[in-house]
Design an enzyme around this catalytic site. Structure first.
Site, PDB file in Angstrom:
ATOM      1  N   ASN A 203       0.862  -1.176   0.000  1.00  0.00           N
ATOM      2  CA  ASN A 203       0.000   0.000   0.000  1.00  0.00           C
ATOM      3  C   ASN A 203       0.899   1.226   0.000  1.00  0.00           C
ATOM      4  O   ASN A 203       1.648   1.391  -0.982  1.00  0.00           O
ATOM      5  CB  ASN A 203      -1.114  -0.046   1.059  1.00  0.00           C
ATOM      6  CG  ASN A 203      -0.690  -0.344   2.472  1.00  0.00           C
ATOM      7  OD1 ASN A 203      -0.234  -1.436   2.753  1.00  0.00           O
ATOM      8  ND2 ASN A 203      -0.841   0.595   3.357  1.00  0.00           N
ATOM      9  N   ASP A 204       0.866   2.061   1.011  1.00  0.00           N
ATOM     10  CA  ASP A 204       1.519   3.370   0.923  1.00  0.00           C
ATOM     11  C   ASP A 204       2.997   3.337   0.506  1.00  0.00           C
ATOM     12  O   ASP A 204       3.751   2.480   0.964  1.00  0.00           O
ATOM     13  CB  ASP A 204       1.496   4.054   2.292  1.00  0.00           C
ATOM     14  CG  ASP A 204       0.156   3.929   2.992  1.00  0.00           C
ATOM     15  OD1 ASP A 204      -0.793   3.429   2.379  1.00  0.00           O
ATOM     16  OD2 ASP A 204       0.091   4.344   4.153  1.00  0.00           O
ATOM     17  N   PHE A 261       4.478   0.399  10.196  1.00  0.00           N
ATOM     18  CA  PHE A 261       3.520   1.176   9.414  1.00  0.00           C
ATOM     19  C   PHE A 261       4.237   2.329   8.711  1.00  0.00           C
ATOM     20  O   PHE A 261       5.452   2.469   8.776  1.00  0.00           O
ATOM     21  CB  PHE A 261       2.392   1.686  10.321  1.00  0.00           C
ATOM     22  CG  PHE A 261       1.233   0.712  10.436  1.00  0.00           C
ATOM     23  CD1 PHE A 261       1.367  -0.617  10.084  1.00  0.00           C
ATOM     24  CD2 PHE A 261      -0.011   1.140  10.900  1.00  0.00           C
ATOM     25  CE1 PHE A 261       0.298  -1.507  10.182  1.00  0.00           C
ATOM     26  CE2 PHE A 261      -1.083   0.265  10.995  1.00  0.00           C
ATOM     27  CZ  PHE A 261      -0.933  -1.060  10.649  1.00  0.00           C
ATOM     28  N   TRP A 456      -8.804   1.823  -0.596  1.00  0.00           N
ATOM     29  CA  TRP A 456      -9.050   0.829   0.461  1.00  0.00           C
ATOM     30  C   TRP A 456     -10.388   0.110   0.303  1.00  0.00           C
ATOM     31  O   TRP A 456     -10.556  -0.998   0.802  1.00  0.00           O
ATOM     32  CB  TRP A 456      -8.967   1.481   1.849  1.00  0.00           C
ATOM     33  CG  TRP A 456      -7.558   1.615   2.340  1.00  0.00           C
ATOM     34  CD1 TRP A 456      -6.871   2.771   2.568  1.00  0.00           C
ATOM     35  CD2 TRP A 456      -6.646   0.552   2.657  1.00  0.00           C
ATOM     36  NE1 TRP A 456      -5.589   2.498   3.003  1.00  0.00           N
ATOM     37  CE2 TRP A 456      -5.429   1.140   3.066  1.00  0.00           C
ATOM     38  CE3 TRP A 456      -6.735  -0.850   2.624  1.00  0.00           C
ATOM     39  CZ2 TRP A 456      -4.320   0.392   3.451  1.00  0.00           C
ATOM     40  CZ3 TRP A 456      -5.613  -1.600   3.008  1.00  0.00           C
ATOM     41  CH2 TRP A 456      -4.436  -0.981   3.411  1.00  0.00           C
TER      42      TRP A 456
HETATM   43  C1  FRU Z   1      -2.780   4.364   4.961  1.00  0.00           C
HETATM   44  C2  FRU Z   1      -2.457   3.508   6.159  1.00  0.00           C
HETATM   45  C3  FRU Z   1      -1.560   4.246   7.123  1.00  0.00           C
HETATM   46  C4  FRU Z   1      -0.866   3.144   7.856  1.00  0.00           C
HETATM   47  C5  FRU Z   1      -0.699   2.119   6.769  1.00  0.00           C
HETATM   48  C6  FRU Z   1      -0.755   0.703   7.252  1.00  0.00           C
HETATM   49  O1  FRU Z   1      -3.113   3.654   3.833  1.00  0.00           O
HETATM   50  O2  FRU Z   1      -3.644   3.109   6.797  1.00  0.00           O
HETATM   51  O3  FRU Z   1      -2.216   5.156   7.953  1.00  0.00           O
HETATM   52  O4  FRU Z   1       0.352   3.540   8.412  1.00  0.00           O
HETATM   53  O5  FRU Z   1      -1.715   2.335   5.836  1.00  0.00           O
HETATM   54  O6  FRU Z   1      -0.411  -0.192   6.248  1.00  0.00           O
END
Ligand code: FRU
Length: 651
Positions: A203-204, A261, A456
């Protein structure tokens, strides 16, 4: 024991049976069948306790009350208990195999419908994965192999342990070594000019930094042991040109403080932290019992990181959502922007280890329709004046559903961010598939952005196999006036143009209602850029349509009469993986202009539309079952003058 019952546990207490010896729960078991009414044998190995008295205890909790309703927590039924010398079940509490690390990887067959299991790989007593990781070993089909890199343990015997496997599962007896990860790299939706992880979930984008040696480093939120969100690590991928990426082993792995995270990385030019001049320092959220900020440093140019023994460096037990530190050197100190509940909290530090509270921003401003996440604070020079911009991602609450990133423009005096009075919320990207994006550190004179190209709401269901998700193209950011006020402008980074291959010039058309380009490219591999300048002769509606021979099409609608821009992906290919993906067209406000200079980048699963050099950017994903190879510019009710048309292959 012959057990039936429901698997799901709602609430904290486990549902199932346990074996109590000497007052201690030594073994547990729950239902293992997918059908709650089917009894299956579960075997406990009790050799260790022979001769002792044991009690079998049923653990169930009373129904719980939630939102005025009574919710049963499930049921457990015990058919029979037998003692014997033979395992009656196919179910193993722990499946353990010894593998000689004679090759680069241990491969574990896995699938999206695999069993919910915990994976450990032991070298002696040491779990080389740090802690047990969740995994989905294959039961009746193999979607991908989990590649565990064991290069460092060459020649040694390692013990792979999986919980909850049955002897009838496909994974049983099928764990082996290999020098390659063996997942098909070039699967249908593998992007060509965008970052996507060679294996696993992302993800991020995290820890984005231009290293002192000029490399672009991206430490993605990564699950290296599966294709869904979980086991969050910081991965590492490196690029020399911002377009083509090479993955390296993950750099920060979960530990006793929790999962790793999102966060950022900085180049410590002046050795403020004492880890060395030009050390690259990662600042991330340790997400375990509560969220806290930790740091790790690299003195080899960003390939290996050591966690700081004094972690965490910032905690606040009062806060539940306390995450995603973005750090920059601002006005003589390190400034961290942190998402804290519904505000962005700023902290200052001389050394990245000791942090002091500076201020809170955001109450009553912008969109609060979802959790605040992933901030980024940056400055721009606008006509000789310094202006500050603050990004805040929100999830859910996007006007078209799910996740989206908003921004504020204002001033930052070193302590406090004050937003200019503008018509907030303002969005970094109007599309639905650009989230959690931030900028690279250490790019003097430039602000280079990349975002996570998904949402998401449906990201877990999108139809890729050995990898999940990709990032946007890199974009250079600036401020621009839109006629009413300042706005953030995103344009493709100049590096994108170096990925252009073959150019196809196309004749302009004057005063017609349609222009068809077919094929878009001979031998189209699925990554291309289409440019055009379109001047409609009236405030009507015009369309940009990508289509293929299967009748699948993605349609971008410029509704000039009502000032809307839409993306209709209802017939764009595979859409049925989620009800939220294509049920409604993405629909946003459009600033109408006399002329639209469009740049449309398509790469297998993504479309990124840039309008009038930063007026607007619109990123939306699609999953066609065949590459779109026809492009049409058309209108039902106005004449279009279309010029400067060009198609470039991207490679
Ligand atoms: C955003 C998020 C962040 C978090 C991460 C977890 O997409 O929810 O806030 O650090 O993804 O994977």
């Amino acid at each position: 024991m012959l057990i039936a019952g429901s698997k799901a546990v709602f609430g904290r207490s486990p549902l199932g049976l346990s074996l109590v010896v000497g007052g201690e729960e030594v073994l547990t078991a729950g239902s293992i069948s997918t059908d709650p009414n089917t009894f299956e044998w579960v075997t406990w190995d009790v050799e260790k306790y022979m001769g002792k008295t044991a009690v079998v205890k049923a653990n169930a909790s009373a129904p719980m009350s939630y939102g005025g309703r009574t919710i049963p927590r499930g049921f457990i039924a015990l058919g029979r208990i037998e003692q014997g010398s033979k395992r009656l079940s196919t179910y193993l509490d722990e499946y353990s195999v010894t593998v000689n690390a004679d090759k680069k990887y241990i491969l574990i067959p896995a699938a999206n419908n695999g069993s919910n299991s915990r994976l450990s790989v032991f070298c002696g007593e040491n779990n080389i994965l740090g802690i047990a990781q969740s995994a989905k070993p294959a039961t009746d089909r193999v979607d991908y192999y989990i590649p565990v890199n064991v290069e460092k343990y060459k020649g040694q015997n390692l013990r792979v342990v999986l919980t909850g496997v049955k002897t009838t599962d496909l994974v049983y007896g099928a764990i082996r070594t290999s020098d390659s990860i063996e997942n098909e790299y070039n699967e249908t939706y593998r992007p060509i000019v965008h970052f996507s992880p060679e294996f696993g979930w992302t993800n991020d984008p995290n820890g984005m930094v231009r290293t002192p040696s000029g490399e672009w480093h991206l430490s993605l939120q990564h699950n290296p042991y599966g294709t869904s969100h979980g086991n969050m690590h910081w991965g590492l991928s490196v690029s020399k040109d911002l377009i083509h990426w090479k993955d390296y082993p993950d750099v920060v792995a979960p530990d006793e403080l929790g999962s790793i995270f999102s966060g950022s990385a900085v180049v410590d030019h002046d050795n403020t932290a004492g880890f060395g001049k030009d050390a690259i320092i990662a600042i991330y959220t340790s997400a375990g019992r509560g969220q806290r900020q930790s740091i790790a440093y690299s003195t080899d140019g960003g390939y290996n990181f050591t966690k700081y023994p004094g972690n965490p460096v910032l905690a606040d037990p009062e806060q539940r959502d306390f995450r995603d530190p973005k750090v920059g050197w601002i006005k003589g100190q390190w400034v961290m922007a942190l998402a804290v509940g519904q505000v962005i909290r700023f902290y200052g530090s001389p050394d990245l280890k000791n942090w002091t509270f500076l201020s809170d921003f955001g109450t009553g401003l912008g969109s609060h329709a979802g959790v605040w996440e992933c901030p980024d604070l940056m400055s721009f020079d606008y006509k000789g004046q310094t202006k500050w911009v603050l990004f805040v991602s929100i999830n859910p609450g996007g006007p078209n559903g799910g996740s989206i990133t908003q921004y504020f423009i204002g001033d930052f005096d070193g302590k406090r961010f004050k937003a200019d009075p503008l018509p907030y919320p303002l969005w970094v990207d109007e599309g639905v598939d650009n989230y959690a994006g931030v900028t690279f550190d250490n790019t003097p004179g430039r602000k280079v952005f990349m975002g996570w190209m998904s949402n998401w709401v449906y990201t877990g269901q999108t139809p890729t196999k050995g990898f999940h998700n990709s990032m946007t193209l890199p974009r250079d950011l600036s401020l621009k006036h839109n006629g009413k006020h300042l706005v953030l402008a995103s344009v493709p980074s100049p590096e994108v143009y170096a990925a252009r291959g073959l150019k196809k010039d196309i004749n302009p058309v004057i005063s017609t209602d349609s222009k068809v380009i077919s094929p878009i490219l001979e031998g189209n591999k699925g990554a291309y850029e289409i440019d055009a300048t379109i001047t409609p002769d009236a405030k009507g509606e015009f369309y940009l349509t990508l289509s293929n021979t299967k009748g699948e099409k993605a349609v971008i609608i410029f509704d000039l009469r009502n000032g809307h821009l839409k993306f209709d992906r209802s017939k764009s290919g595979i859409v049925d993986f989620s009800d939220s993906f294509a049920a409604k067209a993405v629909d946003v406000a459009l600033n109408t202009r006399p002329e639209y200079k469009i740049q449309l980048f398509v790469d297998k699963l993504s479309t990124e539309l840039f309008i009038n050099e930063g007026d607007m950017v619109f990123t939306n994903c699609v999953f066609p079952t065949e590459v779109y190879n026809t492009f049409e510019i058309s209108s039902s009710d106005c004449k279009l003058n279309v010029k400067d048309i060009a198609v470039y292959e991207l490679k």
